[in-house]
Design an enzyme around this catalytic site. Structure first.
Site, PDB file in Angstrom:
ATOM      1  N   HIS A 228       0.859  -1.182   0.000  1.00  0.00           N
ATOM      2  CA  HIS A 228       0.000   0.000   0.000  1.00  0.00           C
ATOM      3  C   HIS A 228       0.893   1.228   0.000  1.00  0.00           C
ATOM      4  CE1 HIS A 228      -3.432   2.546   0.971  1.00  0.00           C
ATOM      5  NE2 HIS A 228      -2.624   3.183   1.792  1.00  0.00           N
TER       6      HIS A 228
ATOM      7  N   ASP B 103     -14.988   2.917   7.326  1.00  0.00           N
ATOM      8  CA  ASP B 103     -13.975   3.866   6.840  1.00  0.00           C
ATOM      9  C   ASP B 103     -14.583   4.846   5.839  1.00  0.00           C
ATOM     10  OD1 ASP B 103     -11.214   4.851   6.659  1.00  0.00           O
ATOM     11  OD2 ASP B 103     -11.423   4.218   4.579  1.00  0.00           O
TER      12      ASP B 103
ATOM     13  N   ARG C   9     -14.464  13.074   8.183  1.00  0.00           N
ATOM     14  CA  ARG C   9     -13.163  13.695   8.496  1.00  0.00           C
ATOM     15  C   ARG C   9     -12.807  14.739   7.450  1.00  0.00           C
ATOM     16  NH1 ARG C   9      -9.377   8.836   8.300  1.00  0.00           N
ATOM     17  NH2 ARG C   9      -7.752  10.383   8.590  1.00  0.00           N
TER      18      ARG C   9
ATOM     19  N   SER D 152      -7.513   3.809   9.509  1.00  0.00           N
ATOM     20  CA  SER D 152      -8.177   3.819   8.205  1.00  0.00           C
ATOM     21  C   SER D 152      -7.413   2.914   7.222  1.00  0.00           C
ATOM     22  CB  SER D 152      -8.238   5.269   7.687  1.00  0.00           C
ATOM     23  OG  SER D 152      -8.495   5.323   6.316  1.00  0.00           O
TER      24      SER D 152
ATOM     25  N   LYS E 159      -8.404  -1.378   6.124  1.00  0.00           N
ATOM     26  CA  LYS E 159      -8.618  -1.788   4.725  1.00  0.00           C
ATOM     27  C   LYS E 159      -7.606  -2.860   4.303  1.00  0.00           C
ATOM     28  CE  LYS E 159      -8.696   2.564   3.666  1.00  0.00           C
ATOM     29  NZ  LYS E 159      -8.752   3.920   3.174  1.00  0.00           N
TER      30      LYS E 159
HETATM   31  N1  URA Z   1      -5.325   7.114   3.265  1.00  0.00           N
HETATM   32  C1  URA Z   1      -6.341   6.413   3.827  1.00  0.00           C
HETATM   33  O1  URA Z   1      -6.725   5.348   3.335  1.00  0.00           O
HETATM   34  N2  URA Z   1      -6.889   6.902   4.952  1.00  0.00           N
HETATM   35  C2  URA Z   1      -6.501   8.044   5.532  1.00  0.00           C
HETATM   36  O2  URA Z   1      -7.051   8.416   6.554  1.00  0.00           O
HETATM   37  C3  URA Z   1      -5.466   8.772   4.923  1.00  0.00           C
HETATM   38  C4  URA Z   1      -4.876   8.268   3.794  1.00  0.00           C
END
Ligand code: URA
Length: 430
Positions: free
Chosen positions: A82, A161, A168, A183, A187
């Site tokens: 990621h 999320d 947010r 977050s 994922k």
């Molecule tokens: N990328 C994400 O997936 N979540 C965040 O909060 C910030 C960057």
């Protein structure tokens, strides 16, 4: 439990229990706790922070708010990566085939680009015929067969999320390290891999602006991953200039092919060999990290990673018939330097925004992108440039507006003293 008590507890700097955090996330997803209370709670977290245990509990509640992918039908250790988002970041297109060519299994769900950063799915879809709509079964079968599959999300992963991020975004609580870590990790954990490599970018074009913040975020994500029994390695990497030279979907695919053919830009190859070697080693496809590094480097230079790339693209319906004429923008315009000197900065944000304005990225979620356009740098930080020499080439399909030239002009900082080339990998945290 009452939501107001939990907000007050966090506001007053106290630690929340896993049950309290679960109460909040569950209530929000179910719709029994309103946005205004969640907003206040997020802002309290923004100011007070969270302990590692609270962050892990938040990650867990978010993770189980939706489906979790079961990759157990895939034999062997599954690897994933990621990136926190950058400009010119085409590493998945290289790393995926690279590690797959070494025997590691890459089962990856990817996203689309928004704003100045690009997304792997858009890059893949810029290849004729290539699609990312694989059913869960087709995804698993493909990884078992050729070691690699990249798909858009089909299952309902981490709905918490989606809700929290949208809130947010409009309440000023995106840049909170525990919220970013939970977050991202919820994922990644929902996507089911055993080994997760995180590319945490710092600099102008990135979420994290300082090495200290990047280090704290990385350590937290690694610890969260470990608490779920995963191997997680974070690479803190430089985003004070675009990665490689190309920015724009098809242009980046071409650069990925060049890199898989052993003649990619130095920073991009270095990053892929380094992250790739950790993936290969942790997937138990090499006995030592050194051996994994040799395999990674060799496979970029002996045609194995390139062959795996074409196998992967073919499996996903794509074809590249004529690489010579693969880039098809209507116009290529040279952007020239007005100064002589050394390049100190190439603001990634400006380059990413210029590419977006050409049509290569999305300003809003529903914009349609033009896969052919973008920017290719002719120089990187540390290079010398003469006045009148080309700094970048603009690939356009329509007349280039003045603000694109302004964005590029602002991107380059040229000074009259030599500048040393910055390293691409600043730290590795595991
Ligand atoms: N990328 C994400 O997936 N979540 C965040 O909060 C910030 C960057």
């Amino acid at each position: 439990m009452r939501m107001v008590d939990i907000i007050e507890k966090k506001r007053d700097g106290l630690t929340l229990s896993a049950e309290e955090i679960e109460f909040v996330i569950h209530g929000y997803v179910k719709g029994t706790i309103p946005d205004y209370q969640i907003s206040a709670w997020l802002m309290a977290i923004y100011f007070v922070g969270m302990t590692d245990e609270e962050s892990a509990a938040l990650t867990k509640s978010m993770l189980y708010s939706g489906d979790v992918i079961d990759l157990s039908p895939i034999k062997g250790l599954k690897v994933d990566k990621h990136s926190t988002g950058g400009v010119g970041d085409k590493t998945t297109l290289i790393l995926g085939p690279l590690v797959a060519s070494a025997g590691a299994k890459l089962a990856k769900l990817s996203g689309r680009g928004l704003g100045h950063t690009g997304g792997t799915l858009d890059k893949l879809e810029s290849i004729d015929g290539c699609h990312i709509n694989l059913s869960e079964q087709a995804f698993i079968d493909q990884v078992n067969k050729i070691n690699i599959a990249v798909a858009g999300q089909t299952a309902e992963l981490v709905p918490a999320d989606k809700l929290l991020y949208a809130l947010r975004d409009v309440t000023g609580s995106v840049p909170s390290i525990p919220l970013i870590a939970s977050s991202i990790m919820s994922k990644k954990l929902a996507a089911g891999a055993d080994v997760i490599c995180l590319d945490v970018k710092i600099g102008d074009g990135a979420f994290m602006k300082t090495i200290d913040d990047a280090r704290i975020l990385s350590r937290l994500m690694v610890n969260i991953g470990k608490s779920f029994g995963k191997i997680v390695i974070a690479f803190v990497t430089d985003m004070n200039q675009p990665l490689g030279l190309a920015v724009g979907n098809r242009l980046e695919v071409k650069e990925a092919i060049d890199t898989l053919s052993g003649h990619g830009p130095h920073d991009l190859e270095t990053l892929c060999v380094e992250i790739g070697s950790h993936m290969i080693y942790n997937a138990k496809q090499a006995k030592t990290l050194e051996e994994a590094k040799t395999i990674a480097y060799d496979n970029l230079h002996n045609g194995k990673a390139l062959a795996k790339f074409y196998e992967f693209i073919t499996a996903q319906g794509g074809h590249i018939d004529d690489l010579e004429h693969f880039i098809k923008a209507k116009e290529i315009v040279e952007f020239k330097s007005k100064k002589t000197g050394y390049i100190k900065v190439i603001k990634a944000l400006n380059i990413g925004l210029a590419s977006m304005k050409l049509g290569g990225g999305r300003e809003t979620k529903d914009d349609i992108i033009d896969p052919m356009v973008g920017i290719v740098l002719a120089k990187k930080i540390g290079n010398h440039v003469n006045s009148g020499e080309t700094l970048a080439r603009i690939y356009a399909d329509k007349p280039i507006s003045a603000d694109i030239f302004d964005s590029l002009t602002e991107a380059f900082d040229i000074v009259d003293y030599p500048i040393t080339t910055p390293p691409i990998i600043l730290e590795i945290i595991r």
